[in-house]
Design an enzyme around this catalytic site. Structure first.
Site, PDB file in Angstrom:
ATOM      1  CG  ASP A 132      -1.849   1.389   1.478  1.00 28.62           C
ATOM      2  OD1 ASP A 132      -2.924   1.605   0.522  1.00 28.62           O
ATOM      3  OD2 ASP A 132      -1.801   2.073   2.626  1.00 28.62           O
ATOM      4  CD  GLU A 155      -2.173   2.540  -3.381  1.00 27.07           C
ATOM      5  OE1 GLU A 155      -3.198   3.113  -3.861  1.00 27.07           O
ATOM      6  OE2 GLU A 155      -1.758   2.015  -1.916  1.00 27.07           O
TER       7      GLU A 155
END
Length: 611
Positions: free
Chosen positions: A263, A300
């Site tokens: 993330d 990401e």
């Protein structure tokens, strides 16, 4: 720094093959450290670099325990299980006890990934790993090759997206704990499904965070949008780096996870000579050498910086792939979505063509929203290194009301958007339920216990929507109804347009998997023609075996599209406007040079094979 032992977890409490519990905890400032279980208090011995260790037969799997740091009772920062939640004792768990049956499993080739993102708590009625297991046959029949599970590290309460986790090694108790996750992965592999796990290394959640009471896990050098930055380059950082590298190795090695999606890696601050992300990819490569198994790391990142996905040998961090939000943004604007907030930087159909060609929309141009030149070139990077989608948890859940595309776009436009993703030279990803046009929202939800924190979250969510919504109130993240409203409605699969959409997705995924030109992720084998006035794209893709011609009409009117000259006859493969997909009118089965009438909000695909 290189971790010497990559075959076994060395932090926290672990059980060896002889049944002994071996404990290791980093607490450099402590004067005394005890392990407390039942009526026993066991002393740990201080070692170099601030570690404390013990070996004992008196702690068994299933027991609960605390660490006492100079008399203060705390859960284990490397706990594998928190049976009573983030504020309770840690649970001793034997990682190596599970009887795996996936010895013959080999990770799916990255270029063949068709990803299905899901949230454990809202994917099924019971919201557990077992619930996911019961739906795996459905996912196989849909054509999915890899599921991506949103974060499962222990968070406060039983309702959370997962990005508020505070025990990176512990698997959420309400989902089924570590044993439940191991069982799920084992079953996935038996059915031919790879497993991607979403992990968070850019911050630690706000409630239940006891890290600072053990050591210098955080640094004041940087801030993140979520609070204190993790310490990857300040005093004491060697052991923090080891902690997160071991976390990566554990998921891959001990839970047989096939890939990790990391993330918001752009929020990880590290000015060390070797970036922590590069160290992570290098250790994953070492694990592959030891096990012979392929593992993928997916980032990401919103920096449009190809360094993240370039090999270490070329000065990159070595990630195998990354999410591409810009494809999503360009697609939504092309489909007629609003141009507010970060969407204001996108101009629709031309930017979508740009995304097909370059992965990034911004790859060295001036960004008005950022007020600076932004992005790098992606020359030489294979399409399998980009993950694209028409929806994901962020892009839905970050809307104030959490509306899915089913609530924002027409049925025909939803079909077109799905087609636009599947024909790309990139890795396609679905968000749970989109394949049957799920109408329920996916909203932001939490179950904190700190009243001040709950109120801060409420106010923060309202502030986030200033650029998108000026009227109305955001659903209360703490309200259990916000969570329940976000659950999938599986009863819709056989009903009306929902069933049509499901059959449509199955056909589209089958096309992606079967046709050589769509399986090909070579970004050089694509040409794109744009008509901004008509809002149409003509995309040609090819291999030595096949050529495909994809005609996309994003306008609300029928449009005339020119078939490229001198290309001979084309045989229709797929047509979203066919009546069987609730479309208005099918196009011709065979076309050649000239014009073709393309139905509003539709995609038609033709093919031809070399003579």
């Amino acid at each position: 720094m290189a971790i010497q032992n990559i075959i076994n977890r060395t932090l926290g409490v672990n059980f060896n093959k002889q049944g002994f519990a071996e404990g290791r905890v980093w607490a450099p400032g402590a004067k005394e450290l005890l392990l407390s279980t039942g009526n026993l208090e066991l002393e740990l011995d201080k070692q170099e670099h601030g570690y404390w260790t013990l070996s004992t037969e008196q702690l068994k799997p299933g027991d609960t325990y605390w660490f006492k740091v100079d008399g203060k009772q705390l859960p284990d920062p490397a706990s594998l299980f928190q049976p009573e939640g983030v504020h309770g004792p840690s649970g001793a768990f034997d990682l190596i006890a599970f009887e795996w049956t996936d010895d013959e499993w080999r990770n799916t080739a990255l270029g063949n990934y068709i990803i299905y993102e899901l949230h454990t708590g809202t994917f099924t009625t019971d919201g557990t790993f077992k619930g996911i297991e019961e739906k795996l046959d459905y996912l196989v029949s849909l054509g999915i090759t890899a599921i991506e599970i949103m974060p499962v590290s222990q968070f406060p309460g039983e309702r959370n997206w997962g990005y508020d986790g505070v025990f990176p090694f512990a698997t959420q108790n309400s989902y089924g704990g570590p044993a439940g996750l191991q069982a799920l992965v084992n079953t996935c592999h038996s059915k031919g499904l790879a497993v991607i796990l979403d992990v968070v290394y850019n911050h630690i959640g706000p409630e239940g965070d006891y890290f600072a009471q053990f050591g210098q896990y955080f640094t004041g050098k940087y801030d993140t949008p979520w609070g204190a930055a993790l310490n990857f380059d300040d005093a004491g950082c060697d052991e923090v780096r080891r902690y997160f590298i071991e976390n990566v190795l554990m998921w891959l090695r001990d839970f047989h996870i096939d890939a990790l999606r990391m993330d918001a890696v752009h929020a990880i601050r590290d000015f060390s000579p070797v970036h922590i992300l590069q160290e992570i990819t290098q250790h994953a490569a070492l694990l592959t050498q030891q096990t012979g198994k392929a593992y993928y790391l997916i980032a990401e990142c919103d920096l449009n910086d190809a360094r993240y996905i370039k090999p270490v040998q070329q000065g990159g961090f070595g990630f195998d792939a990354q999410w591409i939000d810009e494809f999503h943004h360009a697609l939504r604007v092309a489909a007629g979505g609003e141009r507010k907030g970060y969407y204001s930087d996108f101009n629709g159909i031309a930017d979508l063509a740009n995304a097909y060609q370059n992965g990034y929309v911004y790859h060295g141009q001036y960004s008005g929203q950022r007020q600076k030149t932004f992005g790098t070139k992606t020359d030489g990077i294979n399409g399998q290194q980009f993950v694209v989608f028409s929806q994901n948890h962020d892009q839905i859940g970050n809307r104030m009301l959490g509306e899915r595309s089913s609530q924002l776009f027409s049925f025909d436009m939803q079909k077109l958007m799905a087609g636009a993703v599947m024909i790309s030279p990139f890795l396609p990803m679905l968000f749970m339920g989109e394949e049957w046009s799920e109408p329920n929202p996916f909203q932001f939800f939490v179950s904190h216990t700190d009243k001040e924190l709950i109120e801060a979250v409420r106010k923060g969510r309202k502030a986030e929507f200033a650029d998108f919504h000026t009227v109305g109130e955001a659903p209360d993240p703490q309200d259990v109804n916000t969570f329940n409203n976000s659950k999938l409605n599986w009863a819709l699969l056989d009903k009306g347009q929902h069933n049509v959409m499901l059959r449509y997705y199955k056909a589209l995924i089958k096309l992606r998997k079967k046709q050589p030109a769509f399986k090909n992720t070579d970004r050089e084998s694509i040409t794109i023609a744009v008509d901004e006035t008509a809002k149409t794209l003509t995309i040609k893709r090819w291999t030595d075996e096949q050529q495909v011609l994809c005609l996309l009409n994003f306008s609300a009117q029928e449009q005339q599209v020119i078939i490229p000259q001198g290309t001979g006859q084309w045989q229709k493969l797929f047509d979203s406007a066919e009546p069987k997909w609730n479309g208005p009118l099918a196009t011709a089965e065979i076309v050649s040079t000239g014009q073709i009438a393309l139905s509003p909000q539709s995609i038609v695909i033709y093919t031809q094979h070399p003579a």
